[in-house]
Design an enzyme around this catalytic site. Sequence first.
Site, PDB file in Angstrom:
ATOM      1  CB  SER A  43      -0.848  -0.008   1.207  1.00 20.79           C
ATOM      2  OG  SER A  43      -0.362  -0.270   2.371  1.00 20.79           O
ATOM      3  CG  ASP A  81       2.255  -6.663   1.279  1.00 18.91           C
ATOM      4  OD1 ASP A  81       1.996  -8.053   1.574  1.00 18.91           O
ATOM      5  OD2 ASP A  81       1.818  -5.909   1.394  1.00 18.91           O
ATOM      6  CD  GLU A 179      -7.449  -5.345   2.082  1.00 15.84           C
ATOM      7  OE1 GLU A 179      -6.322  -6.092   2.152  1.00 15.84           O
ATOM      8  OE2 GLU A 179      -7.606  -4.472   1.974  1.00 15.84           O
TER       9      GLU A 179
HETATM   10  O1  KIV Z   1      -0.439  -3.313   1.773  1.00 16.85           O
HETATM   11  C1  KIV Z   1      -1.333  -3.355   2.885  1.00 16.85           C
HETATM   12  O2  KIV Z   1      -1.311  -2.183   3.490  1.00 16.85           O
HETATM   13  C2  KIV Z   1      -1.892  -4.513   3.303  1.00 16.85           C
HETATM   14  C3  KIV Z   1      -3.126  -4.357   4.397  1.00 16.85           C
HETATM   15  C4  KIV Z   1      -4.081  -3.661   4.031  1.00 16.85           C
HETATM   16  C5  KIV Z   1      -3.183  -5.616   4.951  1.00 16.85           C
HETATM   17  O3  KIV Z   1      -1.774  -5.474   2.596  1.00 16.85           O
END
Ligand code: KIV
Length: 262
Positions: A43, A81, A179
């Site tokens: 994100s 991520d 989510e």
């Molecule tokens: O990238 C992110 O912020 C996320 C969260 C919303 C869990 O994956």
Amino acid sequence: MNIHTFAQRKHDRQKISMVTCYDHWSAKIINDSPIDCILVGDSLAVVMHGFDSTVHATIEMMEMHVAAVARGAPDKFIIADMPFLSCSKGIPAAMDAVQRLMQAGANAVKIEGDTHQVELIRHIVDAGVPVMGHLGLTPQSIHNLGGHRVQCKDEEQAARLIDSARKLTEAGCFAIVLECVPVKLGHCVSRTVSVPTIGIGAGPHTDGQVLVLQDLLGVDPEFKPRFLRQFADTRGVVVDALSRFHGEVVEESYPSLKESYK
Ligand code: KIV
């Protein structure tokens, strides 16, 4: 926090708190807070770089932000991520991405998606890297999902998600983000799988909760999805500080002689 503490928390029914973090100074603040763990989420492409989706996060961006966060929060468990398509170009390419994130300072990686990731997850876990799964609304597939909306509202989709959660657990995920799913499904998955679920828009029954730091701090008062609680009015505080700085510069009351060098 480590992967054993995650399991212990579920066993002891003690909730887990996770926030996103992308930069060094926020990491330092979080390091001094009771927050359990940090997600360097993709994100960051939206929040830090102004893109319209997480599709624009690259491994270079992720690596740089993970390193900045790791330098600021040495006491926290950091999950990074795996960015868009980094898991879809075969195992060697995915392992290169994992290596870059771990060497930048992550303690685990998070992978969006379903049962098609099971073989890769097994491979990463076997290589000694903890993996967090991510089901429900998976923003990297936003174009396929047709926008940000609650997922798995019908029974067939819900059953498929429960099956995916089981498979991710069997593949070795130490926790699973859920989510934007209905509260009943969040509850059901959390009861079904042995690993902790971390919810965002998945109701109060998941084993933990995650929010984007800027969202919970109220940086953008206009952004108010149903699941979000803003715990501060940071925009108001910042705008007020900037207005006072500007005003005091213009009226020549800042800096004073006390704030100047002799
Ligand atoms: O990238 C992110 O912020 C996320 C969260 C919303 C869990 O994956």
